[in-house]
Write a protein that holds these residues in place. Sequence first.
Motif, PDB file in Angstrom:
ATOM      1  N   PRO A  83       1.006  -1.183   0.118  1.00  0.00           N
ATOM      2  CA  PRO A  83       0.024   0.018  -0.029  1.00  0.00           C
ATOM      3  C   PRO A  83       0.597   0.897   0.057  1.00  0.00           C
ATOM      4  N   PHE A  84       0.315   2.630  -0.237  1.00  0.00           N
ATOM      5  CA  PHE A  84       1.552   3.486  -0.796  1.00  0.00           C
ATOM      6  C   PHE A  84       1.880   3.825   0.096  1.00  0.00           C
ATOM      7  N   SER A  85       0.844   3.617   1.414  1.00  0.00           N
ATOM      8  CA  SER A  85       0.577   4.802   2.481  1.00  0.00           C
ATOM      9  C   SER A  85       1.313   4.026   3.451  1.00  0.00           C
ATOM     10  N   ASN A  86       1.914   3.533   3.491  1.00  0.00           N
ATOM     11  CA  ASN A  86       2.958   1.817   4.442  1.00  0.00           C
ATOM     12  C   ASN A  86       4.490   2.106   3.142  1.00  0.00           C
ATOM     13  N   VAL A  87       4.324   3.234   2.153  1.00  0.00           N
ATOM     14  CA  VAL A  87       5.705   2.738   1.940  1.00  0.00           C
ATOM     15  C   VAL A  87       6.432   4.014   2.687  1.00  0.00           C
ATOM     16  N   ILE A  88       8.103   3.766   2.755  1.00  0.00           N
ATOM     17  CA  ILE A  88       8.953   4.474   3.347  1.00  0.00           C
ATOM     18  C   ILE A  88       9.324   5.116   2.178  1.00  0.00           C
ATOM     19  N   PHE A  89       9.677   6.461   2.353  1.00  0.00           N
ATOM     20  CA  PHE A  89      10.853   6.966   1.433  1.00  0.00           C
ATOM     21  C   PHE A  89      11.695   8.464   2.350  1.00  0.00           C
ATOM     22  N   HIS A  90      12.824   7.643   1.626  1.00  0.00           N
ATOM     23  CA  HIS A  90      13.851   8.901   2.205  1.00  0.00           C
ATOM     24  C   HIS A  90      14.571   9.565   1.218  1.00  0.00           C
ATOM     25  N   PHE A  91      15.846  10.143   1.076  1.00  0.00           N
ATOM     26  CA  PHE A  91      16.672  10.740   0.554  1.00  0.00           C
ATOM     27  C   PHE A  91      18.310  10.383   0.514  1.00  0.00           C
ATOM     28  N   SER A  92      19.077  10.503  -0.564  1.00  0.00           N
ATOM     29  CA  SER A  92      20.267   9.961   0.004  1.00  0.00           C
ATOM     30  C   SER A  92      20.621  11.210  -0.462  1.00  0.00           C
ATOM     31  N   THR A  93      22.278  10.968   0.437  1.00  0.00           N
ATOM     32  CA  THR A  93      22.379  11.991   1.397  1.00  0.00           C
ATOM     33  C   THR A  93      24.476  12.248  -0.188  1.00  0.00           C
ATOM     34  N   GLY A  94      24.540  11.125  -0.508  1.00  0.00           N
ATOM     35  CA  GLY A  94      25.631  12.005  -1.711  1.00  0.00           C
ATOM     36  C   GLY A  94      27.342  10.905  -0.562  1.00  0.00           C
ATOM     37  N   GLY A  95      27.548  10.913  -1.740  1.00  0.00           N
ATOM     38  CA  GLY A  95      28.951  10.991  -0.433  1.00  0.00           C
ATOM     39  C   GLY A  95      29.628  12.048  -0.615  1.00  0.00           C
ATOM     40  N   GLU A  96      31.650  12.160  -0.792  1.00  0.00           N
ATOM     41  CA  GLU A  96      31.697  12.634   0.704  1.00  0.00           C
ATOM     42  C   GLU A  96      31.713  14.256  -0.801  1.00  0.00           C
TER      43      GLU A  96
ATOM     44  N   ARG B 224      16.297   1.322  -2.649  1.00  0.00           N
ATOM     45  CA  ARG B 224      15.878   1.919  -4.361  1.00  0.00           C
ATOM     46  C   ARG B 224      15.396   3.468  -4.638  1.00  0.00           C
ATOM     47  N   ILE B 225      16.462   3.399  -5.957  1.00  0.00           N
ATOM     48  CA  ILE B 225      16.228   4.897  -6.441  1.00  0.00           C
ATOM     49  C   ILE B 225      15.300   5.341  -6.510  1.00  0.00           C
ATOM     50  N   TYR B 226      14.493   5.981  -7.089  1.00  0.00           N
ATOM     51  CA  TYR B 226      12.982   6.172  -7.309  1.00  0.00           C
ATOM     52  C   TYR B 226      12.588   7.711  -8.225  1.00  0.00           C
ATOM     53  N   SER B 227      13.367   8.064  -9.444  1.00  0.00           N
ATOM     54  CA  SER B 227      13.345   9.400  -9.391  1.00  0.00           C
ATOM     55  C   SER B 227      12.943   9.404 -10.453  1.00  0.00           C
ATOM     56  N   HIS B 228      11.904  10.430 -10.602  1.00  0.00           N
ATOM     57  CA  HIS B 228      11.161  10.789 -11.756  1.00  0.00           C
ATOM     58  C   HIS B 228      10.556  12.421 -11.162  1.00  0.00           C
ATOM     59  N   GLY B 229      12.327  13.308 -11.259  1.00  0.00           N
ATOM     60  CA  GLY B 229      12.221  14.260 -11.562  1.00  0.00           C
ATOM     61  C   GLY B 229      14.109  14.475 -11.034  1.00  0.00           C
ATOM     62  N   ASP B 230      14.101  15.920 -10.934  1.00  0.00           N
ATOM     63  CA  ASP B 230      15.219  16.754 -11.041  1.00  0.00           C
ATOM     64  C   ASP B 230      16.223  15.957  -9.491  1.00  0.00           C
ATOM     65  N   ASP B 231      14.951  16.257  -8.483  1.00  0.00           N
ATOM     66  CA  ASP B 231      15.491  16.056  -6.820  1.00  0.00           C
ATOM     67  C   ASP B 231      14.576  15.283  -6.583  1.00  0.00           C
ATOM     68  N   CYS B 232      14.988  14.967  -5.160  1.00  0.00           N
ATOM     69  CA  CYS B 232      14.087  14.117  -4.467  1.00  0.00           C
ATOM     70  C   CYS B 232      12.621  15.215  -4.061  1.00  0.00           C
ATOM     71  N   TYR B 233      13.180  16.270  -3.911  1.00  0.00           N
ATOM     72  CA  TYR B 233      11.499  16.687  -3.672  1.00  0.00           C
ATOM     73  C   TYR B 233      10.198  16.669  -4.859  1.00  0.00           C
ATOM     74  N   GLU B 234      10.976  16.737  -5.893  1.00  0.00           N
ATOM     75  CA  GLU B 234       9.779  17.057  -7.504  1.00  0.00           C
ATOM     76  C   GLU B 234       9.706  15.180  -7.806  1.00  0.00           C
ATOM     77  N   SER B 235      10.403  14.738  -6.926  1.00  0.00           N
ATOM     78  CA  SER B 235       9.981  13.272  -6.776  1.00  0.00           C
ATOM     79  C   SER B 235       9.069  13.144  -6.768  1.00  0.00           C
ATOM     80  N   ILE B 236       9.338  13.130  -5.337  1.00  0.00           N
ATOM     81  CA  ILE B 236       7.633  12.809  -3.841  1.00  0.00           C
ATOM     82  C   ILE B 236       6.586  13.959  -4.164  1.00  0.00           C
ATOM     83  N   SER B 237       6.620  14.889  -4.986  1.00  0.00           N
ATOM     84  CA  SER B 237       5.949  15.658  -5.076  1.00  0.00           C
ATOM     85  C   SER B 237       4.806  15.285  -5.899  1.00  0.00           C
TER      86      SER B 237
END
Length: 145
Positions: free
Chosen positions: A29-42, A61-74
């Motif tokens: 279920p979508f309501s149970n999915v946990i999203f977070h963003f990567s911090t990248g390397g050094e 799992r990388i899940y990209s639908h835009g340029d950054d995490c905010y655009e993707s999750i929106s």
Amino acid sequence: MPKKEDILNRKDSTITFPGSFWDKNITMPFSNVIFHFSTGGENAIGAYMLQIVRPTNHTFRIYSHGDDCYESISLIVWYMDKNRPLPPGTAFDPYRDADFERRKAEGFPPPLYPSQVPTPEATKEQQKERDKYWRDLDYITNIKY
């Protein structure tokens, strides 16, 4: 190796994404999915990419639908909330009228998921109709949304 699929199922409010390596795809279920963003390397390369936490082994799992995490999750939240209009884009154009009529028949229910992203209707006429419905409802019930 199972076919790897990413499926956003708006109708059933589920999301399917690949398991690790040869594991089967995961549907939940979508309501149970946990999203977070990567911090990248050094050097921060790869930072702010949207990721899904796999419940099976807590890998990502990388899940990209835009340029950054905010655009993707929106975009994902907007699309998955079946109480909101479909997001902009020609891929959804054939379904807009039917989706509007479905939500209208249901009384334009409030959004399922909180968001600060404005989600207007596809046309000004549809937006006026939705706004009129909510104004009339507020007047009749004196309820503020």
